[in-house]
Each structure stands twice: as C-alpha cells, then as structure tokens.
Design an enzyme around this catalytic site. Sequence first.
Site, mmCIF file in Angstrom:
data_model
loop_
_atom_site.group_PDB
_atom_site.id
_atom_site.type_symbol
_atom_site.label_atom_id
_atom_site.label_comp_id
_atom_site.label_asym_id
_atom_site.label_seq_id
_atom_site.Cartn_x
_atom_site.Cartn_y
_atom_site.Cartn_z
ATOM 1 N N SER A 256 0.834 -1.198 0.000
ATOM 2 C CA SER A 256 0.000 0.000 0.000
ATOM 3 C C SER A 256 0.863 1.239 0.000
ATOM 4 O O SER A 256 2.023 1.208 0.391
ATOM 5 C CB SER A 256 -0.888 0.006 1.248
ATOM 6 O OG SER A 256 -0.060 0.180 2.385
ATOM 7 N N LYS A 257 0.229 2.311 -0.452
ATOM 8 C CA LYS A 257 0.887 3.618 -0.508
ATOM 9 C C LYS A 257 1.418 4.033 0.853
ATOM 10 O O LYS A 257 2.407 4.723 0.951
ATOM 11 C CB LYS A 257 -0.153 4.664 -0.926
ATOM 12 C CG LYS A 257 -0.093 5.041 -2.381
ATOM 13 C CD LYS A 257 -0.906 6.290 -2.573
ATOM 14 C CE LYS A 257 -1.922 6.043 -3.673
ATOM 15 N NZ LYS A 257 -2.797 7.127 -3.961
ATOM 16 N N ARG A 258 0.697 3.621 1.897
ATOM 17 C CA ARG A 258 1.055 4.095 3.224
ATOM 18 C C ARG A 258 2.461 3.647 3.640
ATOM 19 O O ARG A 258 3.120 4.297 4.402
ATOM 20 C CB ARG A 258 0.018 3.633 4.264
ATOM 21 C CG ARG A 258 -0.960 4.729 4.616
ATOM 22 C CD ARG A 258 -2.153 4.192 5.374
ATOM 23 N NE ARG A 258 -3.011 3.409 4.500
ATOM 24 C CZ ARG A 258 -3.333 2.149 4.720
ATOM 25 N NH1 ARG A 258 -2.851 1.507 5.759
ATOM 26 N NH2 ARG A 258 -4.126 1.511 3.886
ATOM 27 N N GLN A 259 2.901 2.501 3.101
ATOM 28 C CA GLN A 259 4.215 2.004 3.542
ATOM 29 C C GLN A 259 5.349 2.308 2.562
ATOM 30 O O GLN A 259 6.450 1.834 2.721
ATOM 31 C CB GLN A 259 4.123 0.498 3.795
ATOM 32 C CG GLN A 259 3.162 0.185 4.925
ATOM 33 C CD GLN A 259 3.470 -1.135 5.611
ATOM 34 O OE1 GLN A 259 4.554 -1.653 5.524
ATOM 35 N NE2 GLN A 259 2.472 -1.675 6.283
ATOM 36 N N GLY A 260 5.062 3.070 1.528
ATOM 37 C CA GLY A 260 6.141 3.406 0.600
ATOM 38 C C GLY A 260 5.578 3.799 -0.753
ATOM 39 O O GLY A 260 4.372 3.858 -0.934
#
Length: 488
Positions: A256-260
């Site tokens: 996901s975008k949240r982790q990179g």
Amino acid sequence: MISDIYRVRFAPSPTGYLHVGGLRTALYNYLFAKKNNGKFVLRIEDTDRNRLVEGAEEKLIDSLNWSGLTFDEGPGKEGEFGPYRQSERLDIYKKYSDQLIAQGDAYYCFCTHERLQTLREEQQKQKLPQAKYDKHCLHLSKDEVAKNLADGKSYVVRLNVKPGLPVVFDDAVKNRVEFTTEVIDDQVLIKGDGFPTYHLANVVDDHLMKITHVIRGEEWLTSTPKHVLLYNALGWELPVFAHLPLLLNPDKSKLSKRQGDVAVEDYRDKGYLKKALINFVALLGWGPQDNQEILAIDDLIERFSLDRVNSSGAVFNVDKLNWLNEQHLKLTDKNELLDLLKLELADSEYKDVNLTDTKLLMIIESMLERITFVKDIITGSSYFFEAPKEYDETVIQKQWKENSADLLKQLKAEYEKINDPVKEDYEKSLRTVAEKNEVGAGKIIHPLRLAVSGVGGGPGVFDITNIIGKEETIKRIEAAIEKIKPAN
Ligand code: GLU
C-alpha cells in the site's frame, strides 16, 4: 484455437499513474510475448467514468515507455483489433449484451437504489454470507420490460447466474480453481449510464482481440468465474488464465501507498535505473531456474515462463531493489553513467562547475563501489565539485594532532616540486614525508583526507587528490592548516 500466435494484453484502468503491481503485470505479459514471439497489446479500460483522471492515460503510457515495455498494439498504434480504448467500443458491448438478453443469459433490471439498499439491509440482518441480488426483475414479463423501456425507466443489464452449478477453470499459476454459482451475484454487465462494467467489456475484448493468455494480478481471481460464465454463455473458447501473486509489504500486508512508494514514476524520480526496477519487479513472484538474480531484459525474456511464477504473495523489499540498482550501476557502460551524472549535475547546485569528461569519469570510477544512485556521487562526495566548507569534528578529534599542520606543510612543499603529478606521485611524496619524520603514513593520510574532503571516509585519498589536481590540493591543504585547530 483462439489465435495461431500467442497474444497477451495489459489492460489498466487509467486512474492516475502506473502502480508497481501494474508494472509487474505488464512486464510478465511483455516477457511472455517476447519469449514466444507473440504480441503484447495495451488496452485502456476506461469504462468506470467516476474514476477517470485527466491525463492518466498519457502518464501511464509514458511510464510504460520509460520502462521499455513497448506494446505492439494499443492506443496510437492501431492494429487490426482496435480501437484499444474501451470507451470507443460501446456499440460492441451493447451488441453482446443484447445477444445475452435474447438468449436468457442476461436481463434488464429496473430496481431502484432504494430497493437494492433495503434488500441488502435485509440480507445483512439475516446474516447471509454475501449480499446478492434477488433476481426480482428476471421475473418481469416481456410486456412489463417493453413498457419500462418505452417509459424511459433507467435500468442496468444483469448476468443471469443459474444457482447450484460448479464453475471450474485451470489457472497456470493457481492450478485448478473451483467456485460454485451459489457465491456469484447476478453481476451488472451494463450500468445505468450505458457503459459496460469491467466484466463484460473485459471478456468481450479479450475474445475479439484474440487474447490467448490472460495474465493479471490475483485480485482479479474472484472475478474470473463470472468471466467464465460469460465465455460459456457466448460460446467462446476460454483463454489460459494466469493470476499473479499479490505484492506484499514487508509486514505481509497488501502493498500500500502508506508504507512506501507505489508509482513507477516515484522510483524513476528517485534515480532508480529502469533495468534495476525491471529486474526487481521481475523477481516479485517469479524466479529463473538457474537462480540468477542480476538479469537484464534479454536474460529475463530468455528465462521467463509462467510455470515458474509462484502462487504465494511476493514481498516488496526496497533493500533488494537498492542492491539491484547498485549491481546494475556497476554493469552500466561508463559513458552512459557519464550522461546520467551530467544530468544530475545540471540539476544540482554544482551546475556551473566545469569539469572535463575525463575528470567526471575518474570521479565515477572512484565512487562506483560506494553508491546506490548516480546522484549519490554529488550528495556523498561534494568535495569533487567544491572545497570543503567545514571539517568533520569527530574526525578532527581523532585524526588532527599537534604535528598534523606541520606534516601537511611539508607535504605541500613536496607537491609543489612535482610537475603534472599522477596518482602515484601524491602517494610517493607522502611516504617520503612520513619517513623523514619517522611517523606512520596514516599520520599524514588522515589529515590530508580531512583537508581535501572535509570528512573521514570516501574513495582513496590519492584518487581524490589526483582528481581535484595539484593546485586545488595545495589550496585545500593551506586552508586546512589555517582553519583546523587540534582538539585538546
Ligand atoms: N482493468 C483491470 C485493471 O485495472 C484489468 C484487469 C485484467 O487484466 O483483467 O487492472
């Protein structure tokens, strides 16, 4: 037989950018096509009008082009199966939707949002495993349907899924996949706005474009039974399905975008080489028989096969990507690195520094073992482009002694004597001074490094002096003698 040559497609929805998962799907399709002398088709699936993003298609094609995954047919490269943008094929979908309705495999549904909402709530209360349409409109008489249509009532077209039947298909990655129609909803095929849903458009296009292998992400696996029902209803041969494993964050959650970063352009902008990114993405869920890890595109094409795609999730590990970038940098032609460094320099605070190609190549040579990105040459060794503005305190503490200034003064005098010194001369002079003073060479090397670079690490100090040259080395020694005071 669907086609006498293999035909595969990448079928993204233009929702803003090319996701690394999309790049993996595109790459596997590309590799499969190239390996088998087949065709790689790009089809833009833009039937979800709510998710359209201005300019997204161009961005997507830009990213594909940058990655080197050139398609044989697609928007702007019309082949015999175009148009390749689904929004330009609406009459085609309508034709097959009408056919399915006439056969009894699909039906008009006039249910209002309110009715569907109430139905869903009731089903939730009954704790049914899955909300499903209750086929209310399947039972409308021909006359009722005709009247509703004549009255201009808004409608969707739904697939008529017959309950209690097995749906079985083979998948090149997941092997045999079995569902039952019990879990399949009467899927909407044509929406209220007249556009087809993904399911109808995808199946119709894969058939008409003679796609032999549908290679796509695992998130589409649960849609496949619906597709199989459509193929069967339309009397079409099934393509080979291959569902690629999910991409996971290191903590095994879905990438996901949240982790990179997940957009290909982010990786490009960070300075990753396209061959490193391609190599990395290729290994997300696939590996060659010979376990080679550093692979150029031609190596990948030569080795690729669907039967070596893993069925379990692939962890997206940025450390591995960085390592691959380092390996590919070392394999890159020096002149190509030179061009890349010039681009980075032009974009940096050193854009006005004038260094010859020979000097820049020497800098590259000295730094190649130490960098992950070409731009690390600039950020990590600014001393090649300007004299140090300050000196690392901890290095001063450790390496700058009472006699350092004097030793450097003597060294400077030696350097002044040599005309056009080469790398070895810088070292020879230093050893002469060390011997004369009966000190180890390190007692001069470390202060010299501090004087010319301002820091304690980096490439060999004589590489640095040789690259910056005699005049500059002398100037920097003088400046250091003046500015650095030994620690107490
Ligand atoms: N349009 C779908 C997507 O955005 C395509 C899935 C498929 O390949 O069938 O990924």
